[in-house]
Scaffold this motif. Structure first.
Motif, PDB file in Angstrom:
ATOM      1  N   SER A  57      -1.082  14.294  12.356  1.00  0.00           N
ATOM      2  CA  SER A  57      -0.234  14.314  13.221  1.00  0.00           C
ATOM      3  C   SER A  57      -0.417  15.094  14.900  1.00  0.00           C
ATOM      4  N   PHE A  58       0.172  15.529  15.294  1.00  0.00           N
ATOM      5  CA  PHE A  58      -0.365  16.431  16.742  1.00  0.00           C
ATOM      6  C   PHE A  58       0.424  17.052  17.843  1.00  0.00           C
ATOM      7  N   ASP A  59      -0.035  18.453  17.856  1.00  0.00           N
ATOM      8  CA  ASP A  59       0.641  19.087  17.885  1.00  0.00           C
ATOM      9  C   ASP A  59       0.348  19.707  19.465  1.00  0.00           C
ATOM     10  N   GLY A  60       0.849  18.476  20.259  1.00  0.00           N
ATOM     11  CA  GLY A  60       0.347  18.622  21.698  1.00  0.00           C
ATOM     12  C   GLY A  60      -1.390  19.315  22.569  1.00  0.00           C
ATOM     13  N   LYS A  61      -1.637  19.726  21.299  1.00  0.00           N
ATOM     14  CA  LYS A  61      -3.762  20.099  22.260  1.00  0.00           C
ATOM     15  C   LYS A  61      -4.418  18.769  21.408  1.00  0.00           C
ATOM     16  N   LYS A  62      -4.339  19.135  19.795  1.00  0.00           N
ATOM     17  CA  LYS A  62      -5.090  18.465  18.601  1.00  0.00           C
ATOM     18  C   LYS A  62      -4.853  17.270  17.642  1.00  0.00           C
ATOM     19  N   PHE A  63      -4.968  16.556  17.463  1.00  0.00           N
ATOM     20  CA  PHE A  63      -4.995  15.318  16.573  1.00  0.00           C
ATOM     21  C   PHE A  63      -5.265  15.737  14.567  1.00  0.00           C
ATOM     22  N   GLU A  64      -5.047  15.602  14.512  1.00  0.00           N
ATOM     23  CA  GLU A  64      -5.003  15.983  12.548  1.00  0.00           C
ATOM     24  C   GLU A  64      -5.917  14.679  11.847  1.00  0.00           C
ATOM     25  N   GLN A  65      -6.733  15.073  11.456  1.00  0.00           N
ATOM     26  CA  GLN A  65      -7.656  14.072  10.883  1.00  0.00           C
ATOM     27  C   GLN A  65      -7.822  12.599  12.069  1.00  0.00           C
ATOM     28  N   LEU A  66      -7.702  12.087  12.518  1.00  0.00           N
ATOM     29  CA  LEU A  66      -7.866  11.205  12.781  1.00  0.00           C
ATOM     30  C   LEU A  66      -8.836  10.177  12.832  1.00  0.00           C
ATOM     31  N   GLU A  67      -8.407   8.699  12.346  1.00  0.00           N
ATOM     32  CA  GLU A  67      -9.667   7.696  11.525  1.00  0.00           C
ATOM     33  C   GLU A  67      -9.456   6.899  11.923  1.00  0.00           C
ATOM     34  N   LEU A  68     -11.021   6.087  11.332  1.00  0.00           N
ATOM     35  CA  LEU A  68     -10.722   4.792  12.342  1.00  0.00           C
ATOM     36  C   LEU A  68      -9.637   3.627  11.211  1.00  0.00           C
ATOM     37  N   ILE A  69      -9.147   3.039  11.788  1.00  0.00           N
ATOM     38  CA  ILE A  69      -8.565   1.958  10.778  1.00  0.00           C
ATOM     39  C   ILE A  69      -9.278   0.480  11.132  1.00  0.00           C
ATOM     40  N   HIS A  70      -9.209  -0.052  13.034  1.00  0.00           N
ATOM     41  CA  HIS A  70      -9.373  -1.191  12.982  1.00  0.00           C
ATOM     42  C   HIS A  70      -9.552  -1.052  13.970  1.00  0.00           C
ATOM     43  N   THR A  71     -11.167  -1.973  14.166  1.00  0.00           N
ATOM     44  CA  THR A  71     -11.680  -2.767  14.914  1.00  0.00           C
ATOM     45  C   THR A  71     -11.953  -3.975  15.499  1.00  0.00           C
ATOM     46  N   SER A  72     -11.258  -3.904  17.220  1.00  0.00           N
ATOM     47  CA  SER A  72     -10.884  -5.968  17.111  1.00  0.00           C
ATOM     48  C   SER A  72     -12.033  -6.160  18.821  1.00  0.00           C
ATOM     49  N   ASP A  73     -12.989  -7.190  18.273  1.00  0.00           N
ATOM     50  CA  ASP A  73     -13.184  -7.873  19.730  1.00  0.00           C
ATOM     51  C   ASP A  73     -12.759  -8.386  20.459  1.00  0.00           C
ATOM     52  N   VAL A  74     -12.841  -8.060  21.266  1.00  0.00           N
ATOM     53  CA  VAL A  74     -11.568  -8.427  22.415  1.00  0.00           C
ATOM     54  C   VAL A  74     -12.280 -10.373  23.434  1.00  0.00           C
ATOM     55  N   GLY A  75     -14.086 -10.588  22.930  1.00  0.00           N
ATOM     56  CA  GLY A  75     -14.489 -11.539  23.326  1.00  0.00           C
ATOM     57  C   GLY A  75     -14.484 -11.480  24.761  1.00  0.00           C
ATOM     58  N   GLU A  76     -14.486 -12.974  25.637  1.00  0.00           N
ATOM     59  CA  GLU A  76     -14.455 -13.274  26.740  1.00  0.00           C
ATOM     60  C   GLU A  76     -12.754 -13.164  27.012  1.00  0.00           C
ATOM     61  N   LYS A  77     -11.810 -13.008  26.385  1.00  0.00           N
ATOM     62  CA  LYS A  77     -10.675 -12.445  26.527  1.00  0.00           C
ATOM     63  C   LYS A  77     -10.404 -11.819  28.131  1.00  0.00           C
ATOM     64  N   GLN A  78      -9.149 -12.027  28.766  1.00  0.00           N
ATOM     65  CA  GLN A  78      -9.314 -10.449  29.779  1.00  0.00           C
ATOM     66  C   GLN A  78      -7.466 -10.243  29.758  1.00  0.00           C
ATOM     67  N   GLU A  79      -6.999 -10.464  29.071  1.00  0.00           N
ATOM     68  CA  GLU A  79      -5.728 -10.086  29.151  1.00  0.00           C
ATOM     69  C   GLU A  79      -5.329  -9.901  27.465  1.00  0.00           C
ATOM     70  N   ILE A  80      -4.948  -8.577  26.399  1.00  0.00           N
ATOM     71  CA  ILE A  80      -4.623  -8.343  24.812  1.00  0.00           C
ATOM     72  C   ILE A  80      -3.175  -8.118  24.882  1.00  0.00           C
ATOM     73  N   ARG A  81      -3.009  -8.248  24.051  1.00  0.00           N
ATOM     74  CA  ARG A  81      -1.457  -7.312  23.493  1.00  0.00           C
ATOM     75  C   ARG A  81      -1.813  -6.292  21.881  1.00  0.00           C
ATOM     76  N   VAL A  82      -1.538  -5.500  21.682  1.00  0.00           N
ATOM     77  CA  VAL A  82      -1.678  -4.912  20.941  1.00  0.00           C
ATOM     78  C   VAL A  82      -1.066  -4.363  20.433  1.00  0.00           C
ATOM     79  N   VAL A  83      -0.521  -4.117  18.965  1.00  0.00           N
ATOM     80  CA  VAL A  83       0.833  -3.035  18.286  1.00  0.00           C
ATOM     81  C   VAL A  83       0.924  -1.826  17.732  1.00  0.00           C
TER      82      VAL A  83
END
Length: 148
Positions: A57-83
């Motif tokens: 959750s986010f109360d407007g000031k602080k995020f509750e339990q922010l956890e890393l779920i994915h890392t994407s190496d973009v390499g040599e690209k100069q444009e990317i789309r993420v959903v």
């Protein structure tokens, strides 16, 4: 005795430098109940991979339990789309060891993003140039652009 004191002094100095290391992330947050499509364009090669986080959750000031779920190496690209799904955040940049007051005054040399496009259930947002830096707001130990 002097050598021992000198070794201890140098060790304390090195430890103090590593203990003061701070990292400020620049994150785009999807605070809606629908997916958010993010388009990023940048100059040159990004120095850090994009990281996706989930949060409870986010109360407007602080995020509750922010956890890393994915890392994407973009390499040599100069444009990317993420959903991003609802309650997810995307780290697009980070700054290490800068004085906090200096971050708002200037763009650091590693920031290469020149366009951010957001498309979601609440409409479309197009940012370019300095807008891509200035629209992030400081909160909860980082800088956030929140799509609501």
């Amino acid at each position: 005795m002097t050598r021992i004191f000198l070794v201890l002094l140098i060790s304390a100095f090195v430890l103090s430098l590593t203990a003061c290391s701070v990292r400020y992330d620049f994150m785009i947050v999807n605070e809606t109940d629908a997916p958010l499509e993010i388009g990023l364009k940048w100059n040159d090669v990004l120095k850090v991979p994009l990281r996706t986080y989930s949060y409870l959750s986010f109360d407007g000031k602080k995020f509750e339990q922010l956890e890393l779920i994915h890392t994407s190496d973009v390499g040599e690209k100069q444009e990317i789309r993420v959903v991003l799904e609802p309650k997810q955040a995307l780290s697009v940049h980070s700054i290490d060891e800068w004085p906090r007051e200096a971050i708002r005054r200037m763009v650091d040399s590693e920031y290469r993003i020149y366009q951010i496009d957001l498309k979601g259930s609440k409409g479309e947002i197009h940012l370019s140039g300095e807008q891509t830096w200035n629209q992030f707001r400081e909160m909860d130990g980082g800088y956030f652009l929140i799509y609501r």
